[in-house]
Design a protein around this motif. Structure first.
Motif, mmCIF file in Angstrom:
data_model
loop_
_atom_site.group_PDB
_atom_site.id
_atom_site.type_symbol
_atom_site.label_atom_id
_atom_site.label_comp_id
_atom_site.label_asym_id
_atom_site.label_seq_id
_atom_site.Cartn_x
_atom_site.Cartn_y
_atom_site.Cartn_z
ATOM 1 N N MET A 41 -57.845 -14.617 -4.328
ATOM 2 C CA MET A 41 -58.788 -13.724 -3.680
ATOM 3 C C MET A 41 -59.735 -14.524 -2.797
ATOM 4 S SD MET A 41 -58.044 -10.670 -4.502
ATOM 5 C CE MET A 41 -56.935 -9.891 -5.689
ATOM 6 N N TRP A 42 -59.999 -13.993 -1.625
ATOM 7 C CA TRP A 42 -60.881 -14.666 -0.686
ATOM 8 C C TRP A 42 -62.336 -14.434 -1.063
ATOM 9 C CZ3 TRP A 42 -64.592 -12.760 2.764
ATOM 10 C CH2 TRP A 42 -65.115 -13.701 3.677
ATOM 11 N N ARG A 43 -63.108 -15.494 -1.037
ATOM 12 C CA ARG A 43 -64.554 -15.414 -1.242
ATOM 13 C C ARG A 43 -65.239 -15.976 -0.017
ATOM 14 N NH1 ARG A 43 -65.794 -12.294 -5.781
ATOM 15 N NH2 ARG A 43 -64.355 -12.807 -7.472
ATOM 16 N N LEU A 98 -58.759 -16.982 15.459
ATOM 17 C CA LEU A 98 -57.702 -16.001 15.253
ATOM 18 C C LEU A 98 -58.293 -14.686 14.760
ATOM 19 C CD1 LEU A 98 -54.964 -18.096 13.424
ATOM 20 C CD2 LEU A 98 -54.989 -17.397 15.817
ATOM 21 N N PRO A 99 -57.618 -13.574 15.023
ATOM 22 C CA PRO A 99 -58.018 -12.308 14.407
ATOM 23 C C PRO A 99 -57.994 -12.443 12.883
ATOM 24 C CG PRO A 99 -56.424 -11.933 16.151
ATOM 25 C CD PRO A 99 -56.464 -13.418 15.938
ATOM 26 N N VAL A 100 -58.890 -11.764 12.214
ATOM 27 C CA VAL A 100 -58.986 -11.810 10.758
ATOM 28 C C VAL A 100 -58.455 -10.503 10.194
ATOM 29 C CG1 VAL A 100 -60.532 -11.927 8.768
ATOM 30 C CG2 VAL A 100 -60.940 -13.392 10.753
ATOM 31 N N LEU A 101 -57.488 -10.601 9.288
ATOM 32 C CA LEU A 101 -56.916 -9.423 8.639
ATOM 33 C C LEU A 101 -57.326 -9.425 7.170
ATOM 34 C CD1 LEU A 101 -55.058 -6.928 8.682
ATOM 35 C CD2 LEU A 101 -53.148 -8.465 8.109
ATOM 36 N N LEU A 131 -55.468 -14.397 7.245
ATOM 37 C CA LEU A 131 -55.317 -13.420 6.176
ATOM 38 C C LEU A 131 -56.353 -13.667 5.085
ATOM 39 C CD1 LEU A 131 -53.585 -11.081 5.057
ATOM 40 C CD2 LEU A 131 -52.188 -12.815 3.906
ATOM 41 N N ARG A 132 -57.094 -12.608 4.746
ATOM 42 C CA ARG A 132 -58.080 -12.700 3.675
ATOM 43 C C ARG A 132 -57.763 -11.636 2.631
ATOM 44 N NH1 ARG A 132 -63.826 -13.523 7.039
ATOM 45 N NH2 ARG A 132 -63.252 -15.545 7.951
ATOM 46 N N GLU A 133 -57.334 -12.074 1.472
ATOM 47 C CA GLU A 133 -57.034 -11.174 0.360
ATOM 48 C C GLU A 133 -58.340 -10.853 -0.352
ATOM 49 O OE1 GLU A 133 -54.220 -9.247 -2.436
ATOM 50 O OE2 GLU A 133 -54.205 -9.840 -0.329
ATOM 51 N N VAL A 134 -58.723 -9.567 -0.368
ATOM 52 C CA VAL A 134 -60.017 -9.194 -0.929
ATOM 53 C C VAL A 134 -59.840 -8.512 -2.278
ATOM 54 C CG1 VAL A 134 -61.103 -8.991 1.327
ATOM 55 C CG2 VAL A 134 -60.048 -6.975 0.300
ATOM 56 N N LEU A 135 -60.871 -8.604 -3.081
ATOM 57 C CA LEU A 135 -60.905 -7.946 -4.383
ATOM 58 C C LEU A 135 -61.637 -6.624 -4.194
ATOM 59 C CD1 LEU A 135 -60.184 -8.328 -7.389
ATOM 60 C CD2 LEU A 135 -62.469 -9.320 -7.698
ATOM 61 N N LEU A 136 -60.931 -5.521 -4.330
ATOM 62 C CA LEU A 136 -61.506 -4.220 -3.978
ATOM 63 C C LEU A 136 -62.594 -3.781 -4.945
ATOM 64 C CD1 LEU A 136 -58.329 -2.288 -2.800
ATOM 65 C CD2 LEU A 136 -60.046 -3.463 -1.424
ATOM 66 N N ARG A 137 -62.556 -4.281 -6.176
ATOM 67 C CA ARG A 137 -63.616 -3.895 -7.110
ATOM 68 C C ARG A 137 -64.846 -4.792 -6.985
ATOM 69 N NH1 ARG A 137 -59.760 -6.257 -10.630
ATOM 70 N NH2 ARG A 137 -60.505 -8.149 -11.666
ATOM 71 N N ALA A 183 -50.128 -18.671 4.712
ATOM 72 C CA ALA A 183 -50.354 -17.975 3.452
ATOM 73 C C ALA A 183 -49.052 -17.778 2.713
ATOM 74 C CB ALA A 183 -51.004 -16.619 3.729
ATOM 75 N N ILE A 184 -48.001 -17.427 3.441
ATOM 76 C CA ILE A 184 -46.694 -17.254 2.826
ATOM 77 C C ILE A 184 -46.184 -18.576 2.290
ATOM 78 C CG2 ILE A 184 -44.295 -16.603 3.281
ATOM 79 C CD1 ILE A 184 -45.398 -14.632 5.371
ATOM 80 N N ALA A 185 -46.371 -19.643 3.051
ATOM 81 C CA ALA A 185 -45.908 -20.954 2.631
ATOM 82 C C ALA A 185 -46.654 -21.438 1.393
ATOM 83 C CB ALA A 185 -46.062 -21.948 3.770
ATOM 84 N N VAL A 186 -47.964 -21.150 1.332
ATOM 85 C CA VAL A 186 -48.756 -21.568 0.184
ATOM 86 C C VAL A 186 -48.269 -20.859 -1.082
ATOM 87 C CG1 VAL A 186 -51.047 -21.391 -0.866
ATOM 88 C CG2 VAL A 186 -50.807 -22.209 1.468
ATOM 89 N N ALA A 187 -47.950 -19.572 -0.940
ATOM 90 C CA ALA A 187 -47.513 -18.795 -2.105
ATOM 91 C C ALA A 187 -46.090 -19.141 -2.516
ATOM 92 C CB ALA A 187 -47.617 -17.303 -1.804
ATOM 93 N N ASN A 188 -45.286 -19.595 -1.569
ATOM 94 C CA ASN A 188 -43.880 -19.911 -1.838
ATOM 95 C C ASN A 188 -43.547 -21.325 -1.369
ATOM 96 O OD1 ASN A 188 -42.857 -17.097 -2.667
ATOM 97 N ND2 ASN A 188 -43.895 -16.712 -0.733
ATOM 98 N N PRO A 189 -44.100 -22.341 -2.039
ATOM 99 C CA PRO A 189 -43.896 -23.720 -1.570
ATOM 100 C C PRO A 189 -42.435 -24.142 -1.691
ATOM 101 C CG PRO A 189 -44.929 -23.671 -3.762
ATOM 102 C CD PRO A 189 -44.900 -22.256 -3.280
#
Length: 218
Positions: free
Chosen positions: A199-201, A4-7, A32-38, A212-218
């Motif tokens: 955060m994605w590592r 899949l495309p990676v966002l 979906l990859r949530e990144v830590l900008l710092r 991702a939505i389902a994981v955050a809102n079970p």
């Protein structure tokens, strides 16, 4: 199985918000990859030429601008007709991304710009918002009873400006603009693209956008 495309995204970034909005409404599957900008992961920096979010990797192609991510998703699937808007919509997006965003930054981060008067910057931003208020009128959205690309490209930045000083914004904003913004903030659509994710590592499994939505809102 085709990858899949990676966002790459960051939850609170308005540029990333609008990209997620378009991907979500299109129904196109992405990882979906949530990144830590710092603390940016090397894989993210290798992918993103600018080191900014959103960044979409589609096979060997990288889309590094949020509007381009929106267009990519909607050209694949546009069930609500977001791309069907007048030329004025593109003009409003350009103004929002240019003078309005600059005025927003000069207001929100005024200590970084000691040579500028934050009240003048706020007045510049409010002038654009007054234009939006007039454009909305008694409609639900900028161009009618259904949202367009312009609505969803601009709203995350109006939200960001409003929360610099929400009581002052509520006192000064036009009633049409306030109604438009509050409807967006209270919508299921906005809630769906704002789950708090870990955060994605590198080495972590990516999350399919719907999962991702389902994981955050079970």
């Amino acid at each position: 199985m085709t990858e899949l495309p990676v966002l790459y995204s960051f939850r609170r970034c308005p540029y990333a918000m609008r990209a997620r909005l378009a991907v979500a409404v299109s129904g196109v599957a992405v990882e979906l990859r949530e990144v830590l900008l710092r603390d940016k992961a090397p894989a993210f920096l290798e992918t993103s030429p600018s080191g900014t979010v959103p960044c979409l990797k589609v096979e060997d192609h990288v889309i590094d601008e949020s509007l381009d991510v929106m267009t990519w998703a909607l050209q694949k699937s546009d069930p609500e007709g977001w791309l069907n808007m007048p030329e004025l919509g593109h003009e409003l997006i350009a103004e929002a991304d240019g003078p309005f965003k600059a005025a927003l930054d000069h207001t929100k981060y005024h200590t970084r710009y000691p040579e500028l008067d934050p009240e003048e910057s706020r007045a510049t931003a409010m002038a654009f918002l007054s234009k939006l208020d007039q454009q909305i009128g008694d409609k639900l959205w900028l161009f009618g009873d259904a949202p367009s690309l312009a609505d969803m490209a601009i709203l995350p930045f109006v939200r960001q400006f409003a929360f610099i000083n929400k009581p002052r914004f509520d006192a000064d904003a036009g009633s049409n603009l306030s109604r438009w913004l509050e409807a967006f903030i209270a919508s299921d659509r906005f809630a769906a693209i704002m789950p708090k994710l870990p955060m994605w590592r590198e080495g972590d499994a990516s999350l399919r956008f719907e999962r991702a939505i389902a994981v955050a809102n079970p």
